[in-house]
Design a protein around this motif. Sequence first.
Motif, PDB file in Angstrom:
ATOM      1  N   TRP A   1      63.035  76.950   0.520  1.00 11.29           N
ATOM      2  CA  TRP A   1      64.125  76.588  -0.032  1.00 11.29           C
ATOM      3  C   TRP A   1      65.363  77.248   0.708  1.00 11.29           C
ATOM      4  CZ3 TRP A   1      64.580  74.146  -4.933  1.00 11.29           C
ATOM      5  CH2 TRP A   1      63.435  73.853  -5.403  1.00 11.29           C
ATOM      6  N   PHE A   2      65.255  78.396   1.312  1.00 13.43           N
ATOM      7  CA  PHE A   2      66.224  79.021   2.349  1.00 13.43           C
ATOM      8  C   PHE A   2      66.161  78.701   3.645  1.00 13.43           C
ATOM      9  CE2 PHE A   2      67.441  82.763   4.913  1.00 13.43           C
ATOM     10  CZ  PHE A   2      68.713  82.838   4.240  1.00 13.43           C
ATOM     11  N   SER A   3      65.332  78.204   4.162  1.00 16.84           N
ATOM     12  CA  SER A   3      65.114  77.790   5.602  1.00 16.84           C
ATOM     13  C   SER A   3      65.510  76.115   5.925  1.00 16.84           C
ATOM     14  CB  SER A   3      63.865  78.379   6.129  1.00 16.84           C
ATOM     15  OG  SER A   3      62.850  77.460   5.393  1.00 16.84           O
ATOM     16  N   TYR A   4      65.396  75.268   4.702  1.00 14.64           N
ATOM     17  CA  TYR A   4      65.583  73.921   5.236  1.00 14.64           C
ATOM     18  C   TYR A   4      66.715  73.575   5.759  1.00 14.64           C
ATOM     19  CZ  TYR A   4      68.091  72.165   1.131  1.00 14.64           C
ATOM     20  OH  TYR A   4      69.032  71.842   0.262  1.00 14.64           O
ATOM     21  N   PRO A   5      67.930  74.159   5.235  1.00 10.63           N
ATOM     22  CA  PRO A   5      69.052  73.621   5.831  1.00 10.63           C
ATOM     23  C   PRO A   5      69.144  73.882   7.482  1.00 10.63           C
ATOM     24  CG  PRO A   5      69.708  74.963   3.761  1.00 10.63           C
ATOM     25  CD  PRO A   5      68.299  75.017   4.255  1.00 10.63           C
TER      26      PRO A   5
ATOM     27  N   ALA B   1      66.909  65.323   1.635  1.00 11.56           N
ATOM     28  CA  ALA B   1      65.573  65.469   1.045  1.00 11.56           C
ATOM     29  C   ALA B   1      64.197  65.270   1.708  1.00 11.56           C
ATOM     30  CB  ALA B   1      65.515  64.132  -0.154  1.00 11.56           C
ATOM     31  N   CYS B   2      64.259  64.724   2.934  1.00 11.31           N
ATOM     32  CA  CYS B   2      63.037  64.755   3.819  1.00 11.31           C
ATOM     33  C   CYS B   2      62.945  66.032   4.337  1.00 11.31           C
ATOM     34  CB  CYS B   2      63.004  63.493   4.549  1.00 11.31           C
ATOM     35  SG  CYS B   2      62.969  61.839   3.711  1.00 11.31           S
ATOM     36  N   ASP B   3      63.982  66.737   4.969  1.00  7.51           N
ATOM     37  CA  ASP B   3      64.093  67.903   5.375  1.00  7.51           C
ATOM     38  C   ASP B   3      63.506  69.008   4.457  1.00  7.51           C
ATOM     39  OD1 ASP B   3      65.236  66.708   7.721  1.00  7.51           O
ATOM     40  OD2 ASP B   3      67.161  67.236   7.276  1.00  7.51           O
ATOM     41  N   PHE B   4      63.782  68.899   3.191  1.00  2.21           N
ATOM     42  CA  PHE B   4      63.401  69.757   2.310  1.00  2.21           C
ATOM     43  C   PHE B   4      62.119  69.695   2.242  1.00  2.21           C
ATOM     44  CE2 PHE B   4      62.659  70.543  -2.374  1.00  2.21           C
ATOM     45  CZ  PHE B   4      62.685  71.972  -2.185  1.00  2.21           C
ATOM     46  N   ALA B   5      61.578  68.298   2.044  1.00  2.00           N
ATOM     47  CA  ALA B   5      60.154  68.150   1.516  1.00  2.00           C
ATOM     48  C   ALA B   5      59.131  68.618   2.937  1.00  2.00           C
ATOM     49  CB  ALA B   5      59.938  66.859   1.333  1.00  2.00           C
TER      50      ALA B   5
ATOM     51  N   CYS C   1      54.968  71.528   4.908  1.00  2.00           N
ATOM     52  CA  CYS C   1      54.605  71.483   6.021  1.00  2.00           C
ATOM     53  C   CYS C   1      55.518  72.650   6.863  1.00  2.00           C
ATOM     54  CB  CYS C   1      54.327  70.418   6.985  1.00  2.00           C
ATOM     55  SG  CYS C   1      53.583  68.898   6.426  1.00  2.00           S
ATOM     56  N   HIS C   2      55.718  73.732   6.104  1.00  3.48           N
ATOM     57  CA  HIS C   2      56.725  74.817   6.643  1.00  3.48           C
ATOM     58  C   HIS C   2      56.530  75.382   7.895  1.00  3.48           C
ATOM     59  CE1 HIS C   2      59.918  77.760   6.206  1.00  3.48           C
ATOM     60  NE2 HIS C   2      58.929  78.568   6.134  1.00  3.48           N
ATOM     61  N   ALA C   3      55.135  75.910   8.214  1.00  4.16           N
ATOM     62  CA  ALA C   3      55.014  76.481   9.413  1.00  4.16           C
ATOM     63  C   ALA C   3      55.131  75.245  10.413  1.00  4.16           C
ATOM     64  CB  ALA C   3      53.561  76.849   9.622  1.00  4.16           C
ATOM     65  N   CYS C   4      54.752  74.312  10.418  1.00  2.00           N
ATOM     66  CA  CYS C   4      54.858  73.201  11.401  1.00  2.00           C
ATOM     67  C   CYS C   4      56.312  72.617  11.541  1.00  2.00           C
ATOM     68  CB  CYS C   4      54.205  71.981  11.042  1.00  2.00           C
ATOM     69  SG  CYS C   4      52.364  71.931  10.960  1.00  2.00           S
ATOM     70  N   ALA C   5      57.168  72.619  10.592  1.00  4.58           N
ATOM     71  CA  ALA C   5      58.556  72.508  10.714  1.00  4.58           C
ATOM     72  C   ALA C   5      59.300  73.506  11.523  1.00  4.58           C
ATOM     73  CB  ALA C   5      59.046  72.335   9.316  1.00  4.58           C
ATOM     74  N   LEU C   6      58.886  74.893  11.161  1.00  7.18           N
ATOM     75  CA  LEU C   6      59.618  75.819  12.127  1.00  7.18           C
ATOM     76  C   LEU C   6      59.287  75.756  13.348  1.00  7.18           C
ATOM     77  CD1 LEU C   6      59.253  79.106   9.881  1.00  7.18           C
ATOM     78  CD2 LEU C   6      61.152  77.816  10.169  1.00  7.18           C
ATOM     79  N   CYS C   7      57.896  75.411  13.689  1.00  5.51           N
ATOM     80  CA  CYS C   7      57.762  75.641  15.084  1.00  5.51           C
ATOM     81  C   CYS C   7      58.269  74.392  16.028  1.00  5.51           C
ATOM     82  CB  CYS C   7      55.961  75.277  15.399  1.00  5.51           C
ATOM     83  SG  CYS C   7      55.182  76.799  14.687  1.00  5.51           S
ATOM     84  N   GLN C   8      58.181  73.119  15.213  1.00  6.18           N
ATOM     85  CA  GLN C   8      59.120  72.040  15.670  1.00  6.18           C
ATOM     86  C   GLN C   8      60.494  72.127  16.091  1.00  6.18           C
ATOM     87  OE1 GLN C   8      59.622  68.507  13.253  1.00  6.18           O
ATOM     88  NE2 GLN C   8      59.439  67.064  15.019  1.00  6.18           N
ATOM     89  N   GLU C   9      61.161  72.784  15.188  1.00  2.00           N
ATOM     90  CA  GLU C   9      62.434  73.175  15.623  1.00  2.00           C
ATOM     91  C   GLU C   9      62.689  74.234  16.411  1.00  2.00           C
ATOM     92  OE1 GLU C   9      63.680  74.743  11.382  1.00  2.00           O
ATOM     93  OE2 GLU C   9      63.150  72.848  10.567  1.00  2.00           O
TER      94      GLU C   9
END
Length: 240
Positions: free
Chosen positions: A144-148, A189-193, A198-206
């Motif tokens: 909730w804190f990192s998706y922006p 909304a898709c960024d938040f989902a 897929c939190h770890a995968c999202a951080l790695c892709q970014e």
Amino acid sequence: MGNDPEESSPLLTKQVNADDKKPNPAETFAQTLPPTKPSPPVCASSFGWTADGLPLGHGSVVGEPMERTQWDSSLFACLGRNDEFCSSDLEVCLLGSMAPCVLYGGNAERLGSGAGSFANHCLPYTGLYLIGNSFFGYNCLAPWFSYPSRTAIRRKFNLEGSCEAFARSCGCCGSFVEDELQREHCETACDFATHVFCHACALCQEGRELRRRLPHPGFNAQPVLVMIPPGEQTMGRSVP
């Protein structure tokens, strides 16, 4: 005689009439020019704006939409690609698996959030990470804190979002994607989902995307010019 010589001379009248019949060179040249077409009016309502607030014609023909680029690697390409950033991709994968707070702080620092951005993002993320794992058994609060940050990366580099990628692959929802406001709400909304499921995968892709596009702020130091004084000079006498 008191008559006017101009009125009484018939020869003068004929000469004046002959001079009137001579063509004017300026009028003849103007008639030979091709007719000019009026320029079409500019319709101001045809201009749009990107998510970053830039006009659609920025960097191209005015009114022509800018094409969104795709992410450098997919969401589940955890090990990255076999290129010059291969070792960096492995580092990102290890940080995303074991220390996501460090990876998130580094991403925010590369993104240019200001001085002290690493600590300002890493410490709150660590607190939410510990609270989520302590009370709920998994990291459910930090997304909730990192998706922006994902939204900021997508807007900064004009990247293609999940809704637009889905519409491009299946060919549906064309009218929904064309609306800028609705599409941006859907992409957020898709960024938040993506961060929640897929939190770890999202951080790695970014992290992989930022390391390929932006250098680390610590490497942007200005070169220091060092002035070295000349050595002692002596005047010698040549021996004959």
